[in-house]
Design an enzyme around this catalytic site. Structure first.
Site, PDB file in Angstrom:
ATOM      1  CD  GLU A   1      45.222 -36.099  31.261  1.00 37.20           C
ATOM      2  OE1 GLU A   1      44.811 -36.463  32.391  1.00 37.20           O
ATOM      3  OE2 GLU A   1      44.481 -35.641  30.371  1.00 37.20           O
TER       4      GLU A   1
ATOM      5  CD  GLU B   1      39.532 -35.546  31.225  1.00 38.39           C
ATOM      6  OE1 GLU B   1      39.827 -35.989  32.336  1.00 38.39           O
ATOM      7  OE2 GLU B   1      40.358 -35.027  30.457  1.00 38.39           O
TER       8      GLU B   1
HETATM    9 MN   LIG Z   1      42.453 -35.461  30.355  1.00 33.32          MN
END
Ligand SMILES: [Mn+2]
Length: 270
Positions: free
Chosen positions: A153, A247
């Protein structure tokens, strides 16, 4: 695509960007009741709940495990894959390896976000990138042997100085020998860094493996100013079929945040 919702089982991190915080059982059942397809788990290590509890709950509800986060390795244990201390880097790799094995039991990939760390006065940028390369090569191949991918990420500039832009991370992944690593497009981070989220997703579609679904302010989608419609269209156009995983902060409370998220998911993706 699969609608997915984050569940944190680490009460000491309350206030972080996860939607549901209750017991595993309550959270999984609530996710199923609201109509989510999958859950993403944030745990303090490679387990969740009592023995067989997660498997039983997934079987009972029909939900998939979408991914497992590895951030506790840094937040709780101070480990990163680019730490100047070789011993700590080795511990970080073994923590991620255990998380890969845990996720693989449920066919779910592990995510490397904050575990990537940053370069600093004590680690040069080149050294940090070499450490990250070595770690991703090893862990990507390991994920392959377990039948899952490993998700890397890119984060915004306030959280790492390694890769902030999705396409820079794409080029980095292109140079790896392992084909076990794919990328996470976190729409909150991208809102800070990208010139155009849609353009970057289009150009880097080849590596897209997971999406974090959050508004401009990390609140559930619908509570900020990100223009989500063109991003959702792009995800559909490039044929993305993975998780769109919320998220986001549990704002104003976990249940309302979950409800806002599933409503937004349906608005933009159905
Ligand atoms: Mn994230």
């Amino acid at each position: 695509m699969k609608s997915c919702i984050t569940i944190s089982l680490v009460p000491s991190l309350k206030g972080g960007p996860w939607i549901l915080w209750d017991s595993l059982e309550k959270s999984v059942k609530e996710s199923a009741r609201l109509g989510f397809d999958a859950i993403e788990l944030f745990t303090d290590g490679p387990q969740a709940g009592e023995k067989n509890e997660l498997r039983n709950l997934l079987n009972e509800t029909g939900l998939a495990l979408g991914a497992v986060g590895t951030g506790a390795g840094k937040v709780l244990n101070g480990l990163t894959l680019t730490h100047p201390d070789q011993n700590i880097r080795a511990k970080a790799i073994s923590f991620v390896r255990e998380m890969i094995d845990f996720g693989a039991l449920f066919n779910a990939p592990a995510i490397i976000g904050s575990m990537q760390g940053s370069y600093s006065e004590s680690t040069s940028k080149q050294d940090a990138l070499n450490y990250l390369t070595d770690a991703l090569e090893e862990l990507g191949d390991h994920a392959n042997t377990q039948g899952v991918s490993l998700i890397y990420e890119p984060l915004n500039r306030y959280e790492t100085n390694l890769f902030n832009l999705y396409l820079d991370a794409c080029e980095f992944i292109d140079q790896l020998s392992t084909n076990g690593v794919s990328l996470l497009a976190d729409l909150f981070h991208m809102n800070i860094e990208e010139d155009s989220i849609s353009d970057s997703l289009q150009k880097g579609a080849r590596h897209l493996g997971h999406v974090h679904f959050a508004d401009s302010n990390r609140k559930p989608v619908g509570n900020g100013h990100t223009n989500m419609a063109p991003i959702a269209t792009t995800l559909q156009e490039i044929g993305y079929d993975g998780c769109v995983s919320a998220e986001a902060f549990a704002w104003p409370d976990p249940l309302t945040a979950a409800k806002t998220t599933i409503d937004s998911y349906r608005k933009f993706f159905s």
